[in-house]
Design a protein around this motif. Structure first.
Motif, mmCIF file in Angstrom:
data_model
loop_
_atom_site.group_PDB
_atom_site.id
_atom_site.type_symbol
_atom_site.label_atom_id
_atom_site.label_comp_id
_atom_site.label_asym_id
_atom_site.label_seq_id
_atom_site.Cartn_x
_atom_site.Cartn_y
_atom_site.Cartn_z
ATOM 1 N N SER A 18 34.446 6.500 -25.878
ATOM 2 C CA SER A 18 35.135 7.254 -26.989
ATOM 3 C C SER A 18 36.439 6.598 -27.498
ATOM 4 O O SER A 18 37.035 5.835 -26.738
ATOM 5 C CB SER A 18 35.507 8.841 -26.752
ATOM 6 N N ASN A 19 36.344 6.359 -29.020
ATOM 7 C CA ASN A 19 37.489 5.484 -29.517
ATOM 8 C C ASN A 19 37.647 5.783 -30.975
ATOM 9 O O ASN A 19 37.785 4.969 -31.874
ATOM 10 C CB ASN A 19 36.825 3.862 -29.468
ATOM 11 N N THR A 20 38.139 7.133 -31.179
ATOM 12 C CA THR A 20 38.297 7.678 -32.620
ATOM 13 C C THR A 20 37.192 7.236 -33.401
ATOM 14 O O THR A 20 35.962 7.141 -33.447
ATOM 15 C CB THR A 20 39.713 7.286 -32.705
ATOM 16 N N ILE A 21 37.643 6.688 -34.566
ATOM 17 C CA ILE A 21 36.763 6.294 -35.736
ATOM 18 C C ILE A 21 36.394 4.791 -35.351
ATOM 19 O O ILE A 21 35.382 4.129 -36.251
ATOM 20 C CB ILE A 21 37.268 6.146 -37.068
ATOM 21 N N TYR A 22 36.701 4.208 -34.419
ATOM 22 C CA TYR A 22 36.297 2.951 -34.109
ATOM 23 C C TYR A 22 35.125 2.618 -32.956
ATOM 24 O O TYR A 22 34.513 3.382 -32.621
ATOM 25 C CB TYR A 22 37.613 1.924 -33.507
ATOM 26 N N ALA A 23 34.749 1.263 -32.974
ATOM 27 C CA ALA A 23 33.435 1.163 -32.228
ATOM 28 C C ALA A 23 33.766 1.528 -30.809
ATOM 29 O O ALA A 23 34.737 1.502 -29.983
ATOM 30 C CB ALA A 23 33.167 -0.341 -32.197
ATOM 31 N N GLU A 60 39.116 -6.634 -27.418
ATOM 32 C CA GLU A 60 38.305 -7.916 -27.391
ATOM 33 C C GLU A 60 36.890 -7.152 -27.792
ATOM 34 O O GLU A 60 36.126 -7.726 -28.680
ATOM 35 C CB GLU A 60 38.253 -8.376 -26.190
ATOM 36 N N GLY A 61 36.688 -5.966 -27.118
ATOM 37 C CA GLY A 61 35.339 -5.223 -27.522
ATOM 38 C C GLY A 61 35.194 -5.076 -29.058
ATOM 39 O O GLY A 61 33.983 -5.361 -29.485
ATOM 40 N N ALA A 110 36.601 -6.565 -31.799
ATOM 41 C CA ALA A 110 36.569 -7.739 -32.370
ATOM 42 C C ALA A 110 34.998 -8.176 -31.941
ATOM 43 O O ALA A 110 34.302 -8.858 -33.108
ATOM 44 C CB ALA A 110 37.389 -8.822 -31.859
ATOM 45 N N ARG A 111 34.578 -8.394 -30.816
ATOM 46 C CA ARG A 111 33.139 -8.692 -30.538
ATOM 47 C C ARG A 111 32.118 -8.086 -31.231
ATOM 48 O O ARG A 111 31.285 -8.421 -31.743
ATOM 49 C CB ARG A 111 32.950 -8.975 -28.986
ATOM 50 N N PHE A 112 32.310 -6.616 -31.304
ATOM 51 C CA PHE A 112 31.576 -5.703 -32.159
ATOM 52 C C PHE A 112 31.338 -5.984 -33.452
ATOM 53 O O PHE A 112 30.172 -6.167 -34.070
ATOM 54 C CB PHE A 112 31.774 -4.333 -31.803
ATOM 55 N N ILE A 113 32.527 -6.308 -33.987
ATOM 56 C CA ILE A 113 32.586 -6.795 -35.589
ATOM 57 C C ILE A 113 31.852 -8.052 -35.964
ATOM 58 O O ILE A 113 30.783 -8.066 -36.572
ATOM 59 C CB ILE A 113 33.857 -6.717 -36.103
ATOM 60 N N ARG A 114 32.315 -8.915 -34.862
ATOM 61 C CA ARG A 114 31.519 -10.223 -35.072
ATOM 62 C C ARG A 114 29.877 -10.433 -35.067
ATOM 63 O O ARG A 114 29.350 -10.621 -35.765
ATOM 64 C CB ARG A 114 32.186 -11.303 -34.250
ATOM 65 N N GLY A 115 29.357 -9.713 -33.919
ATOM 66 C CA GLY A 115 28.226 -9.701 -33.674
ATOM 67 C C GLY A 115 27.194 -8.755 -34.495
ATOM 68 O O GLY A 115 26.446 -9.199 -34.954
ATOM 69 N N SER A 116 28.056 -7.880 -34.894
ATOM 70 C CA SER A 116 27.267 -6.964 -35.888
ATOM 71 C C SER A 116 27.202 -7.614 -37.323
ATOM 72 O O SER A 116 26.074 -7.719 -37.996
ATOM 73 C CB SER A 116 27.965 -5.541 -36.430
ATOM 74 N N LEU A 117 28.325 -8.338 -37.821
ATOM 75 C CA LEU A 117 27.915 -9.159 -38.981
ATOM 76 C C LEU A 117 27.188 -10.052 -38.973
ATOM 77 O O LEU A 117 26.596 -10.567 -39.926
ATOM 78 C CB LEU A 117 29.468 -9.549 -39.230
ATOM 79 N N TYR A 118 27.111 -10.829 -37.994
ATOM 80 C CA TYR A 118 26.238 -12.035 -37.571
ATOM 81 C C TYR A 118 24.716 -11.495 -37.737
ATOM 82 O O TYR A 118 23.707 -12.077 -38.280
ATOM 83 C CB TYR A 118 26.600 -12.855 -36.663
ATOM 84 N N GLU A 129 26.646 13.350 -34.774
ATOM 85 C CA GLU A 129 25.289 12.584 -34.597
ATOM 86 C C GLU A 129 25.606 11.167 -34.814
ATOM 87 O O GLU A 129 24.784 10.229 -34.746
ATOM 88 C CB GLU A 129 24.300 13.139 -35.494
ATOM 89 N N TYR A 130 26.772 10.748 -35.916
ATOM 90 C CA TYR A 130 27.309 9.566 -35.985
ATOM 91 C C TYR A 130 27.581 8.620 -34.838
ATOM 92 O O TYR A 130 28.678 8.849 -34.311
ATOM 93 C CB TYR A 130 28.038 9.741 -37.342
ATOM 94 N N ILE A 131 27.086 7.876 -34.440
ATOM 95 C CA ILE A 131 27.203 6.729 -33.444
ATOM 96 C C ILE A 131 28.499 5.830 -34.044
ATOM 97 O O ILE A 131 29.487 5.545 -33.310
ATOM 98 C CB ILE A 131 26.008 6.061 -32.891
ATOM 99 N N PHE A 132 28.194 5.407 -35.156
ATOM 100 C CA PHE A 132 29.100 4.366 -35.802
ATOM 101 C C PHE A 132 29.007 4.723 -37.209
ATOM 102 O O PHE A 132 28.078 4.869 -37.744
ATOM 103 C CB PHE A 132 29.086 3.269 -35.350
ATOM 104 N N SER A 133 30.205 4.987 -37.900
ATOM 105 C CA SER A 133 30.015 5.295 -39.296
ATOM 106 C C SER A 133 31.515 4.465 -39.920
ATOM 107 O O SER A 133 32.292 4.195 -39.016
ATOM 108 C CB SER A 133 30.438 6.717 -39.614
ATOM 109 N N MET A 134 31.415 4.119 -41.174
ATOM 110 C CA MET A 134 32.538 3.679 -41.859
ATOM 111 C C MET A 134 33.144 4.538 -42.520
ATOM 112 O O MET A 134 32.658 5.626 -43.562
ATOM 113 C CB MET A 134 31.910 2.448 -42.956
ATOM 114 N N VAL A 135 34.539 4.830 -42.330
ATOM 115 C CA VAL A 135 35.255 6.033 -42.988
ATOM 116 C C VAL A 135 35.723 5.423 -44.279
ATOM 117 O O VAL A 135 36.122 4.418 -44.677
ATOM 118 C CB VAL A 135 36.418 6.524 -42.246
ATOM 119 N N VAL A 136 35.486 6.546 -45.295
ATOM 120 C CA VAL A 136 35.781 6.194 -46.621
ATOM 121 C C VAL A 136 36.817 7.377 -47.120
ATOM 122 O O VAL A 136 36.476 8.564 -46.908
ATOM 123 C CB VAL A 136 34.483 6.269 -47.671
ATOM 124 N N THR A 137 37.902 6.890 -47.697
ATOM 125 C CA THR A 137 38.794 7.990 -48.260
ATOM 126 C C THR A 137 39.230 7.590 -49.732
ATOM 127 O O THR A 137 38.834 6.625 -50.142
ATOM 128 C CB THR A 137 40.051 7.638 -47.553
#
Length: 380
Positions: A135-140, A60-61, A63-71, A198-206
């Motif tokens: 802590s949540n690996t590469i996720y929010a 839930e967290g 999903a809410r992070f994604i929705r809130g960030s995008l809005y 230092e990255y609090i949140f990043s988008m992983v690119v491969t």
């Protein structure tokens, strides 16, 4: 969240073709992709009872992070900035909070006021901060949600809220400043695809994902650095380079190619996109404390000097608002914050006022043609 946002007109860069139309592909794709992701988040939130109880809060967290960030991104890109007129009547973007599984007339929404969109953003991110783990690996994470809240509150001029949210991130101890400014980038070429602490949140690119838009527009192929790429649209002017003090490591983080100057931040073809990093939280806390005459967590000078010290500069005995904003600009330039800072600070840059319609994207024509309840932005 989409990897690498399309850059909006900024300052101290030469941009090819800044005149937008209602059929602009960037405006159309950004709107479409954001609402596709929001709909996926809504589907997840509607089916939480099907998730294992032990994982439910985290899901839930996220999903809410994604929705809130995008809005938050949508309302900043497609609506007048907070405080430019009446937030309660200025049209924001449509709030869709339930899954869209089929399209009927009921699914054509009008634009909610800017104030309502911000309220939803704060609600989603506040809940996400409570639900997400540290802590949540590469996720929010909870820190990522608080960092986004710090941005939201700062954009609104709620300095106490911004200060306290930034302070929670700093005090969590989950993130640390990189020892050298240059260590923050080239994550694929030099760091095996891992983001620095230092990255609090990043988008992983491969290599499977392809490059980010930040690389496409800000990057450029440099023959002496294998693995670099980009179209080289964003060329840095001398006026920006002149802002750095002698010895500032950030002022050396540029490259000459094709007789032009480019930032080195986004040369890495598969470099991760730093959505928000710890340095920003120190600068946000410093600015908010300075405006409020407080010293929550640290004095403004102490926070600013952490950033200056990493850049190789001498500490300041005291700081003014001008000092803080200059450090913020030089530290975070080319990371997608400048246009939003211009708007909240009500500045005119490059002859463009903070509330110019040119700094607001058009509602895509395909949306206007389909949904008759939408109203177009001024100037289109």
């Amino acid at each position: 969240m989409k990897k690498g946002g399309r850059p909006l007109p900024g300052v101290n860069v030469v941009i090819k073709g800044t005149q937008l139309t209602t059929v602009n592909t960037t405006a159309t794709a950004t709107w479409r992709d954001a609402y596709v992701a929001i709909n996926r988040a809504n589907n997840v939130l509607s089916a939480l009872d099907k998730v294992d109880e032990g994982k439910r809060d985290k899901i839930e967290g996220e999903a809410r992070f994604i929705r809130g960030s995008l809005y938050f991104e949508l309302v900043r890109a497609y609506a007048r900035t907070w405080g430019d007129g009446d937030n309660n009547t200025n049209p924001g973007v449509p709030l869709v909070l339930t899954p869209t599984r089929g399209v009927t007339d009921d699914d054509y929404k009008s634009r909610n006021p800017v104030s309502e969109v911000y309220a939803q953003v704060i609600q989603d991110l506040t809940e996400a901060a409570k639900l997400l783990p540290a802590s949540n690996t590469i996720y929010a994470t909870s820190g990522a949600a608080y960092a986004q809240l710090a941005r939201v509150y700062l954009q609104q001029g709620d300095y106490a809220g911004a200060r306290d949210a930034a302070d929670k991130v700093i005090q969590s101890g989950e993130y640390t400043l990189a020892s050298a400014f240059s260590d923050l980038f080239f994550t694929y070429l030099n760091n095996g695809g891992a983001s620095p602490k230092e990255y609090i949140f990043s988008m992983v690119v491969t290599p499977q994902d392809g490059s980010s838009d930040l690389n496409t527009f800000y990057g450029v192929t440099v023959g002496s650095i294998p693995g670099t790429a980009g179209r080289g649209d964003m060329r840095v002017q001398q006026a920006h380079l002149d802002l750095y003090e002698a010895g500032d490591a950030r002022g050396a983080f540029f490259v000459r190619a094709n007789n032009n100057t480019y930032t080195e931040k986004h040369l890495d073809l598969f470099g991760n996109v730093p959505v928000v990093r710890l340095a920003e939280m120190y600068l946000t806390r410093a600015e908010a404390n300075l405006r409020l005459g407080t010293a929550v967590g640290a004095t403004p000078a102490a926070d600013v000097n952490k950033i200056r010290s990493r850049a190789g500069l001498a500490p300041l005995s005291a700081v003014t608002l001008t000092d803080v904003l200059k450090e913020r600009k030089l530290e975070l330039m080319f990371e997608g914050l400048q246009v939003h800072d211009q708007k909240r600070l009500k500045e005119t840059r490059g002859g463009i006022a903070y509330n110019s319609p040119r700094l607001i994207l058009p509602i895509p024509q395909r949306e206007m043609d389909t949904n008759k309840k939408l109203v177009q932005n001024q100037g289109y």
